[in-house]
Motif scaffolding. Structure first.
Motif, PDB file in Angstrom:
ATOM      1  N   ALA A   1     -10.658  -0.273  -3.082  1.00  0.00           N
ATOM      2  CA  ALA A   1     -10.846  -1.603  -2.870  1.00  0.00           C
ATOM      3  C   ALA A   1     -12.647  -1.587  -2.422  1.00  0.00           C
ATOM      4  O   ALA A   1     -13.114  -2.323  -2.192  1.00  0.00           O
ATOM      5  N   MET A   2     -12.946  -0.540  -2.062  1.00  0.00           N
ATOM      6  CA  MET A   2     -14.379  -0.247  -1.206  1.00  0.00           C
ATOM      7  C   MET A   2     -15.219  -0.127  -2.542  1.00  0.00           C
ATOM      8  O   MET A   2     -16.731  -0.241  -2.501  1.00  0.00           O
ATOM      9  N   SER A   3     -15.008   0.664  -3.332  1.00  0.00           N
ATOM     10  CA  SER A   3     -15.447   1.883  -4.654  1.00  0.00           C
ATOM     11  C   SER A   3     -15.374   0.676  -6.225  1.00  0.00           C
ATOM     12  O   SER A   3     -16.408   1.081  -6.948  1.00  0.00           O
ATOM     13  N   GLY A   4     -14.326  -0.037  -6.122  1.00  0.00           N
ATOM     14  CA  GLY A   4     -13.950  -0.455  -7.153  1.00  0.00           C
ATOM     15  C   GLY A   4     -14.704  -1.473  -8.291  1.00  0.00           C
ATOM     16  O   GLY A   4     -16.050  -1.979  -7.310  1.00  0.00           O
ATOM     17  N   ARG A   5     -15.314  -1.401  -8.814  1.00  0.00           N
ATOM     18  CA  ARG A   5     -16.045  -2.120 -10.120  1.00  0.00           C
ATOM     19  C   ARG A   5     -15.938  -3.394  -9.339  1.00  0.00           C
ATOM     20  O   ARG A   5     -15.110  -3.818  -9.266  1.00  0.00           O
ATOM     21  N   GLU A   6     -17.528  -4.133  -9.696  1.00  0.00           N
ATOM     22  CA  GLU A   6     -17.620  -5.732  -9.375  1.00  0.00           C
ATOM     23  C   GLU A   6     -17.600  -6.613 -10.433  1.00  0.00           C
ATOM     24  O   GLU A   6     -17.588  -5.558 -11.147  1.00  0.00           O
ATOM     25  N   PHE A   7     -17.396  -7.541 -10.415  1.00  0.00           N
ATOM     26  CA  PHE A   7     -16.990  -8.632 -11.328  1.00  0.00           C
ATOM     27  C   PHE A   7     -18.500  -8.569 -12.688  1.00  0.00           C
ATOM     28  O   PHE A   7     -18.655  -9.254 -13.217  1.00  0.00           O
ATOM     29  N   THR A   8     -19.875  -8.764 -11.874  1.00  0.00           N
ATOM     30  CA  THR A   8     -21.101  -8.992 -13.170  1.00  0.00           C
ATOM     31  C   THR A   8     -21.618  -8.096 -13.928  1.00  0.00           C
ATOM     32  O   THR A   8     -21.939  -8.571 -15.400  1.00  0.00           O
ATOM     33  N   HIS A   9     -21.691  -6.586 -13.734  1.00  0.00           N
ATOM     34  CA  HIS A   9     -22.164  -5.571 -14.250  1.00  0.00           C
ATOM     35  C   HIS A   9     -21.466  -4.997 -14.807  1.00  0.00           C
ATOM     36  O   HIS A   9     -21.331  -3.618 -15.195  1.00  0.00           O
ATOM     37  N   GLY A  10     -19.865  -4.384 -14.024  1.00  0.00           N
ATOM     38  CA  GLY A  10     -19.335  -3.097 -13.748  1.00  0.00           C
ATOM     39  C   GLY A  10     -19.378  -2.085 -12.764  1.00  0.00           C
ATOM     40  O   GLY A  10     -18.932  -0.840 -13.505  1.00  0.00           O
ATOM     41  N   LEU A  11     -20.574  -2.362 -12.018  1.00  0.00           N
ATOM     42  CA  LEU A  11     -21.014  -1.245 -11.085  1.00  0.00           C
ATOM     43  C   LEU A  11     -20.164  -1.207 -10.035  1.00  0.00           C
ATOM     44  O   LEU A  11     -19.137  -2.383  -9.532  1.00  0.00           O
ATOM     45  N   THR A  12     -20.005   0.161  -9.841  1.00  0.00           N
ATOM     46  CA  THR A  12     -18.704   0.731  -8.441  1.00  0.00           C
ATOM     47  C   THR A  12     -20.036   1.623  -7.244  1.00  0.00           C
ATOM     48  O   THR A  12     -21.188   0.835  -7.797  1.00  0.00           O
ATOM     49  N   ARG A  13     -19.229   0.893  -6.505  1.00  0.00           N
ATOM     50  CA  ARG A  13     -19.995   1.539  -5.571  1.00  0.00           C
ATOM     51  C   ARG A  13     -20.021   2.740  -5.330  1.00  0.00           C
ATOM     52  O   ARG A  13     -19.215   3.869  -5.236  1.00  0.00           O
ATOM     53  N   GLU A  14     -21.230   3.341  -5.047  1.00  0.00           N
ATOM     54  CA  GLU A  14     -21.397   4.621  -4.977  1.00  0.00           C
ATOM     55  C   GLU A  14     -21.652   5.542  -3.400  1.00  0.00           C
ATOM     56  O   GLU A  14     -21.279   4.504  -2.714  1.00  0.00           O
ATOM     57  N   ALA A  15     -22.725   6.172  -3.615  1.00  0.00           N
ATOM     58  CA  ALA A  15     -22.981   6.785  -2.063  1.00  0.00           C
ATOM     59  C   ALA A  15     -24.041   5.624  -0.765  1.00  0.00           C
ATOM     60  O   ALA A  15     -25.027   5.266  -1.730  1.00  0.00           O
ATOM     61  N   PRO A  16     -24.123   5.701  -0.175  1.00  0.00           N
ATOM     62  CA  PRO A  16     -24.861   5.194   1.258  1.00  0.00           C
ATOM     63  C   PRO A  16     -26.282   6.238   1.318  1.00  0.00           C
ATOM     64  O   PRO A  16     -25.598   7.522   0.865  1.00  0.00           O
ATOM     65  N   VAL A  17     -26.986   6.321   1.236  1.00  0.00           N
ATOM     66  CA  VAL A  17     -28.805   6.651   1.313  1.00  0.00           C
ATOM     67  C   VAL A  17     -29.335   6.211   2.054  1.00  0.00           C
ATOM     68  O   VAL A  17     -29.470   5.026   2.257  1.00  0.00           O
ATOM     69  N   THR A  18     -29.390   7.251   2.738  1.00  0.00           N
ATOM     70  CA  THR A  18     -30.583   7.080   3.667  1.00  0.00           C
ATOM     71  C   THR A  18     -32.558   7.529   3.774  1.00  0.00           C
ATOM     72  O   THR A  18     -32.042   8.567   3.522  1.00  0.00           O
ATOM     73  N   PHE A  19     -33.377   6.701   3.372  1.00  0.00           N
ATOM     74  CA  PHE A  19     -34.687   7.326   2.791  1.00  0.00           C
ATOM     75  C   PHE A  19     -35.235   6.980   3.914  1.00  0.00           C
ATOM     76  O   PHE A  19     -35.238   5.645   4.807  1.00  0.00           O
ATOM     77  N   SER A  20     -36.252   8.035   3.651  1.00  0.00           N
ATOM     78  CA  SER A  20     -37.283   7.654   5.202  1.00  0.00           C
ATOM     79  C   SER A  20     -38.935   7.064   4.787  1.00  0.00           C
ATOM     80  O   SER A  20     -39.036   7.970   3.498  1.00  0.00           O
ATOM     81  N   THR A  21     -38.975   6.386   5.005  1.00  0.00           N
ATOM     82  CA  THR A  21     -40.555   5.289   4.643  1.00  0.00           C
ATOM     83  C   THR A  21     -41.394   5.036   5.856  1.00  0.00           C
ATOM     84  O   THR A  21     -40.898   5.222   7.076  1.00  0.00           O
ATOM     85  N   PRO A  22     -42.801   5.070   5.291  1.00  0.00           N
ATOM     86  CA  PRO A  22     -43.605   4.246   6.585  1.00  0.00           C
ATOM     87  C   PRO A  22     -43.172   3.693   8.014  1.00  0.00           C
ATOM     88  O   PRO A  22     -44.087   3.588   8.824  1.00  0.00           O
ATOM     89  N   GLN A  23     -42.717   2.652   7.133  1.00  0.00           N
ATOM     90  CA  GLN A  23     -41.539   2.303   8.401  1.00  0.00           C
ATOM     91  C   GLN A  23     -40.463   1.770   9.241  1.00  0.00           C
ATOM     92  O   GLN A  23     -40.041   1.716   9.535  1.00  0.00           O
ATOM     93  N   GLY A  24     -39.974   3.476   8.665  1.00  0.00           N
ATOM     94  CA  GLY A  24     -38.817   4.246   8.955  1.00  0.00           C
ATOM     95  C   GLY A  24     -37.643   4.092   8.397  1.00  0.00           C
ATOM     96  O   GLY A  24     -37.797   4.354   7.373  1.00  0.00           O
TER      97      GLY A  24
END
Length: 562
Positions: A172-195
Motif C-alpha cells: 500500500a505504501m509503494s504500490g503503483r499509482e493509477f495514472t502512469h504506473g509509478l511506484t514510490r521509491e526512496a525519500p531524498v533530502t536535497f540541500s539547496t541554497p534555501q535550505g
C-alpha cells in the motif's frame, strides 16, 4: 488530501461518490470489498501487450483483484470524471526468446574498446557517450511524442514492444499509482541554497522483449508466479529503462525546469509514514488510511533521472552495463523534445573493486584526475547538478556514489548502481533478501572512512557514524558490496574474518525450502526481486482476515542521507 478529493464529488456519479467516501472522512467498513470503477477506466481491458492478467496498480478495481484491497480506504482508482489515461500493465510476455540485435547498434564491434583497459580515456568517454545515447534512443522510440497517445503507454508500441513487471501493486505504501504506473521509491533530502527539502522519488520501469521473455519464465500467462529455484539469467540484448520523477518544483531544483511533468496519484511528497495502532508494523488497511493518494493535493512530479541497464557480455566480470541520465532543463531549454532535455551522468560496467584489505571510500585514487577502469563519469553534468546545491555536499544532486562511483540524484551516496542491483535475489521462506546496501540493516556499514586512531569506528560518506559489527571489518563489507558480481551468480554474503568465515546476515540465511545455502540470483533485477516479495506476501496473506494483513517485509530504503 481530504479537501482536494472531496472537491471532485460535485457533479460525479453515485458510483464515484461511493469510491470517494473514505477519502472524505467516512471510514470504509473493514470487510467491505473495494468498489468497482466505471467500465471505461478498467485496467483489465486487453490491448496489444496489455492483457489485464495482473493488477495494473494498487487498488486496481477489476473484480478479480478486489480481495487484495479488502477493507482498505480507496484512494487509488480513477474518479468517474477522470479524463486522462489510466495505466495498464504490459504483461503479455513473449514465450520464446527474442534477439533484437538488428535494432541495437551499441552491439557493434566499435564499442568493444569501451570495455578494454588499454583504451585511452578520451576515446572511452566518447564511446560511453555514444553507447548511452543509442540505448536511450532505443528505449524512447515509439514510446514518446505519439499524437493522441500518452507518453510511455507501452501497450501498443508500433516500433517495438515493451513490457512492465507485475505485482509492484500489493504494498500500500509503494504500490503503483493509477495514472502512469509509478511506484514510490526512496525519500531524498536535497540541500539547496534555501535550505534542505524533503522529497520523494516515483518511478516506472520498462523491459524490452528480450528481457520480458525472462520475466515470462517467472510470471505465467494464468496470472501466477513460478518462483525460481535456480539462478535466473537474462539474455544478451536485454534492456531495461526507468524514468524517475521527483516531487520538487523547478523553483527548488532549477534543473527540473522544462522537464516532462506528470499529474500522478501520489502520497505526501515528504514521504508519508504509517504509525501502527499496535505492534511494530502497520496493517495494509492502516497504511491505506494514513497515506492516501491524490492527484490534486500536491504538485506534479517531474523527470529528474533516467536509468538504463543492458545485458552485454563484453562487460568483463558482470556482463551488464548501467547508465544514468539526469534532468538538464536549464542548459537544454531550447531542445524541442522534452524527453531529450537530459544529460548523461555516467556509465558503469563494474565496481572498480578494491584490492583485498583495501577500502572503497578511497579506491581508486583521485578518480577526478585518473578516472575509473570500469566506468565513465561526465563531470560537467556533475558540476551542473551541484551548482544548485546548498551547505551539505552529500545532499547535492550530483553527490554520486561511494568515491564518486556512478549513482544518480535519487540514489545513495554510499553505494553505486551496480552495487545495489547486484544484490537482486529470490526472497527466501522468511521473505529475506540481501540488503540493497548494508546501511539498510544492522550489519557493518559500507563505504566507511575509519577513524585513524580506532579502525573499529568511522563515518560513512553521508557522515553517519559507523562501527564494526560481529567482527566484519569495513574492508570485509566493501569486498562484498563492491565486488563485481557475475551475471546470474549468487550474491555472496560470507566474508573471511580473523575468526573464520562469517555470514554477515547470520547463520541459516538464506532459508530456502529446497535447502539451498546460497542466494538464488535474479541477475541484477531488483524489480523482479521486489515483485516476487510482494507476490509471496499476497500468497501468505490472501486467506487472512483483511484487518490482519501486514506487508511486513516491504522494501527498506530508510531516510536517505545523500
Amino acid at each position: 488530501m481530504e479537501s482536494s478529493l472531496c472537491r471532485r464529488i460535485a457533479g460525479t456519479s453515485l458510483l464515484s461518490f461511493g469510491l470517494l467516501l473514505s477519502a472524505c472522512g467516512e471510514k470504509a467498513q473493514n470487510d467491505m470489498v473495494a468498489a468497482q470503477a466505471p467500465e471505461t477506466t478498467s485496467s483489465s481491458v486487453t490491448s496489444g501487450t496489455c492483457s489485464g492478467t495482473y493488477p495494473s496498480y494498487w487498488q486496481d478495481p477489476a473484480a478479480k483483484f478486489s480481495n487484495m484491497w479488502k477493507g482498505q480506504e480507496i484512494s487509488n482508482v480513477p474518479p468517474a470524471d477522470w479524463q486522462s489515461p489510466v495505466f495498464r500493465i504490459s504483461d503479455k510476455y513473449p514465450r520464446q526468446p527474442v534477439d533484437d540485435r538488428a535494432a541495437q547498434p551499441w552491439r557493434d564491434a566499435r564499442f568493444d574498446a569501451l570495455f578494454r583497459t588499454d583504451t585511452p580515456a578520451a576515446q572511452k568517454k566518447q564511446l560511453a557517450y555514444d553507447y548511452s545515447w543509442l540505448v536511450m534512443k532505443y528505449i524512447q522510440d515509439g514510446n514518446v511524442n505519439r499524437p493522441g497517445v500518452e507518453d510511455w503507454d507501452v501497450c501498443n508500441n508500433n516500433v517495438r514492444p515493451w513490457y512492465s513487471i507485475p505485482f509492484q501493486t500489493y504494498d500500500a505504501m509503494s504500490g503503483r499509482e493509477f495514472t502512469h504506473g509509478l511506484t514510490r521509491e526512496a525519500p531524498v533530502t536535497f540541500s539547496t541554497p534555501q535550505g534542505a527539502i524533503n522529497t520523494t522519488m516515483w518511478a516506472v520501469g520498462f523491459f524490452n522483449a528480450t528481457a520480458a521473455y525472462t520475466l515470462g519464465t517467472v510470471w505465467q500467462a494464468d496470472g501466477t508466479a513460478k518462483i525460481p529455484a535456480k539462478d535466473v539469467s537474462f539474455d544478451e540484448g536485454a534492456v531495461v529503462g526507468k524514468p524517475l520523477f521527483n516531487t520538487s518544483t523547478p523553483e527548488q531544483l532549477p534543473v527540473l525546469a522544462n522537464q516532462p511533468a506528470w499529474n500522478a496519484n501520489i502520497s505526501d511528497p515528504s514521504f508519508c509514514k504509517c504509525t501502527p495502532a499496535k505492534g511494530n508494523e502497520c496493517t495494509l488497511i492502516e497504511e491505506s488510511q494514513q497515506c492516501p493518494r491524490s492527484t490534486t493535493e500536491w504538485n506534479d512530479v517531474r523527470l529528474l533521472q533516467f536509468d538504463f541497464a543492458v545485458k552485454d557480455s563484453r562487460a568483463p566480470g558482470t556482463q551488464w552495463v548501467f547508465g544514468t541520465f539526469v534532468a538538464d532543463g536549464q542548459r537544454k531549454a531550447k531542445e524541442a523534445d522534452p524527453w531529450l532535455r537530459i544529460s548523461l551522468l555516467g556509465v558503469m560496467w563494474g565496481n572498480d573493486t578494491p584490492p583485498d584489505g583495501k577500502l572503497a571510500h578511497n579506491y581508486p585514487l583521485d578518480v577526478k584526475k585518473n578516472g575509473f577502469m570500469e566506468e565513465v563519469i561526465f563531470w560537467d553534468t556533475v558540476n551542473e547538478l551541484n551548482k544548485y546545491g546548498g551547505a551539505n555536499p552529500m545532499q547535492h544532486m550530483g553527490h554520486l556514489g561511494c568515491n564518486y562511483r556512478l549513482n544518480g540524484p535519487a540514489d545513495n551516496a554510499n553505494s553505486s548502481c551496480m552495487s545495489c542491483h547486484g544484490t537482486a535475489s529470490v526472497p527466501d521462506s522468511n521473505f529475506d533478501t540481501p540488503p540493497l546496501l548494508s546501511q539498510f540493516s544492522g550489519i557493518t556499514k559500507e563505504c566507511v572512512t575509519p577513524d585513524p586512531e580506532n579502525p573499529l569506528v568511522g563515518v560513512d560518506r553521508s557522515g553517519s557514524k559507523a562501527t564494526v559489527n560481529n567482527g566484519v571489518s569495513f574492508a570485509n563489507i566493501d569486498s562484498i558490496y563492491f565486488a563485481n558480481v557475475p551475471a546470474a551468480a549468487p550474491f555472496n554474503m560470507t566474508v573471511e574474518t580473523d575468526n573464520g568465515p562469517v555470514n554477515v546476515m547470520g547463520n541459516g540465511v538464506p532459508d530456502y525450502a529446497s535447502g539451498r545455502k546460497s542466494w538464488i540470483s535474479l541477475d541484477y533485477s531488483l524489480q523482479l526481486s521486489i515483485s516476487l516479495t510482494q507476490w509471496m506476501q499476497w500468497q501468505e496473506n490472501s486467506d487472512d482476515p483483511a484487518l490482519e494483513r501486514i506487508n511486513f517485509k516491504e522494501l527498506r530504503r530508510g531516510v536517505k542521507e545523500n
